[in-house]
Design an enzyme around this catalytic site. Structure first.
Site, PDB file in Angstrom:
ATOM      1  CE1 TYR A  15     -37.611  15.297 -25.938  1.00 24.68           C
ATOM      2  CE2 TYR A  15     -39.136  15.320 -24.094  1.00 24.68           C
ATOM      3  CZ  TYR A  15     -38.690  14.754 -25.263  1.00 24.68           C
ATOM      4  OH  TYR A  15     -39.326  13.639 -25.767  1.00 24.68           O
ATOM      5  CE1 TYR A  32     -33.875  10.580 -28.529  1.00 20.40           C
ATOM      6  CE2 TYR A  32     -35.174   8.661 -29.139  1.00 20.40           C
ATOM      7  CZ  TYR A  32     -34.779   9.959 -29.372  1.00 20.40           C
ATOM      8  OH  TYR A  32     -35.293  10.638 -30.462  1.00 20.40           O
TER       9      TYR A  32
END
Length: 401
Positions: A270, A362
């Protein structure tokens, strides 16, 4: 001298040259090719005196130059196939979700159908260009595909593909490394993980063997070991071909794997802009109203920095949330030992089938005890407006935050 990159496509520049009757060898417009014709896509259809005609958009020519051409003059079976499929797709959807009758002997198309066909053709071209751009910019061998069979949405207009962190001014994401291991065959007693006080993260099959919450220390650019070192996994980039696709349940874009992924395998990193937490708070106020969730706090050791993947990122930018995810977050240190600035790696939590969507939580904590209120690790920035979750998992919490 300084230069400004041209954002116009090659076809757009060629259209301008032909419209203005200009030549430019660098984009393929010469006196000889000024009058060359190649079908870009088909816009409309009609039947006159028993003959079928297609309205042709010529590649590199403005739309004002479109012409009606008889079917027998066209040697573009794939474009005709796309045209017919788009027409039938529009008719099958119909008005208010009701299917319309698909007639075999149509003499003219309604304007709404022709308009839809043109939009689909333009979308197809735009997505193809985007796919080529993504694969041109990526730094790993695996392919990136793009797919939208749901709506007319094209590539995001304000997204730029990067392969590694893009630090804000004053933030150094490459520091702390001055030496590497001297191993001839990693891992040895003094290999990088052991020097940092941790165990090697990978087993002999290059699969993750540590629990969530523990950091990964990979060999770095100063190490004597070569590129085949078993402790160089995340730094090589994703090994799997992935597809950015449009979801059909209102979650926007998503990512699915085109290959089977075994449990505890590295999938992707990420990345995004590395900014201060203060700047993240300011941007978060703007993102809340849009329902964006691209801010990740780098809180492995402190809470000074955040990764913002809203404008700059890689494939992970498009990975959706799930309350029952198949990816897990881990903190990685390679060419930077600053505990405030770990790299973010996503590993599979189970076997993932080819064609399955990739997701992560998340609100996932990089802690061994995921139920602990004091869990430290990697988590998205807190949001002020609650976003409804559409993951569809049995254990769905109802909100992304």
């Amino acid at each position: 001298a300084w230069y400004v990159p041209c954002l116009a496509s090659l076809e757009t520049l060629q259209e301008f040259c032909r419209k203005e009757n200009l030549t430019c060898k660098s984009i393929g417009i010469t006196n000889r090719s000024l009058k060359s014709y190649e079908v870009e896509y088909l816009c409309d259809y009609k039947v006159e005196e028993g003959k079928a005609y297609y309205l042709v958009k010529w590649k590199g020519w403005p739309e004002s130059s479109n012409t009606w051409e008889p079917r027998k003059h066209l040697n573009c079976p794939l474009l005709i196939q796309n045209f017919l499929r788009d027409k039938n797709e529009f008719l099958s959807r119909g008005r208010e979700g009701k299917a319309m009758e698909v007639r075999k002997h149509v003499k003219t198309l309604k304007p709404a159908i022709a308009d839809y066909i043109v939009k689909k053709a333009k979308q197809r071209i735009a997505l193809q260009r985007w796919k080529e751009e993504l694969n041109r910019k990526k730094n790993h061998k695996a392919m990136i595909l793009v797919e939208n069979t749901v709506d007319l949405e094209g590539p995001p207009l304000d997204f730029y593909y990067i392969n590694e962190y893009k630090p804000a001014p004053g933030i150094n994401v490459l520091n702390g490394i001055t030496t590497g291991c001297e191993c001839a065959d990693c891992p040895a007693e003094k290999c990088c993980p052991k020097e940092a006080g941790f165990i090697l993260a990978y087993n002999k099959r290059k699969k993750l063997k540590i629990q969530p919450g523990l950091p990964i220390y990979e060999c770095n650019s100063y190490c004597r070991c070569g590129p085949d070192c078993p402790n160089r996994i995340v730094q090589k980039g994703t090994p799997y071909s992935l597809c950015i696709f449009r979801t059909n349940n209102g979650r926007g874009w998503g990512v699915k794997t085109l290959q089977k992924i075994k449990t505890n395998s590295f999938v992707m990193e990420y990345v995004g802009e590395v900014i201060t937490s203060e700047e993240a708070e300011r941007r978060g106020q703007l993102y809340d109203n849009q329902g964006n969730t691209y801010l990740f706090d780098l809180d492995y050791d402190s809470d000074e920095f955040t990764v913002d993947a809203a404008r700059y990122g890689n494939v992970s930018h498009f990975v959706n949330h799930s309350c029952d995810p198949n990816l897990q977050v881990f903190n990685v240190f390679i060419d930077n030992l600053d505990l405030r600035l770990p790299r973010i790696a996503l590993f599979s939590t189970r076997t993932i089938k080819a064609g399955e969507e990739l997701t992560f939580d998340y609100q996932m904590k990089g802690s061994i005890d995921l139920s602990s209120d004091s869990a430290e690790g990697l988590s998205p920035s807190k949001k002020r407006i609650r976003t409804v979750c559409k993951c569809g998992a049995v254990c769905c919490r109802g909100y992304l935050n």
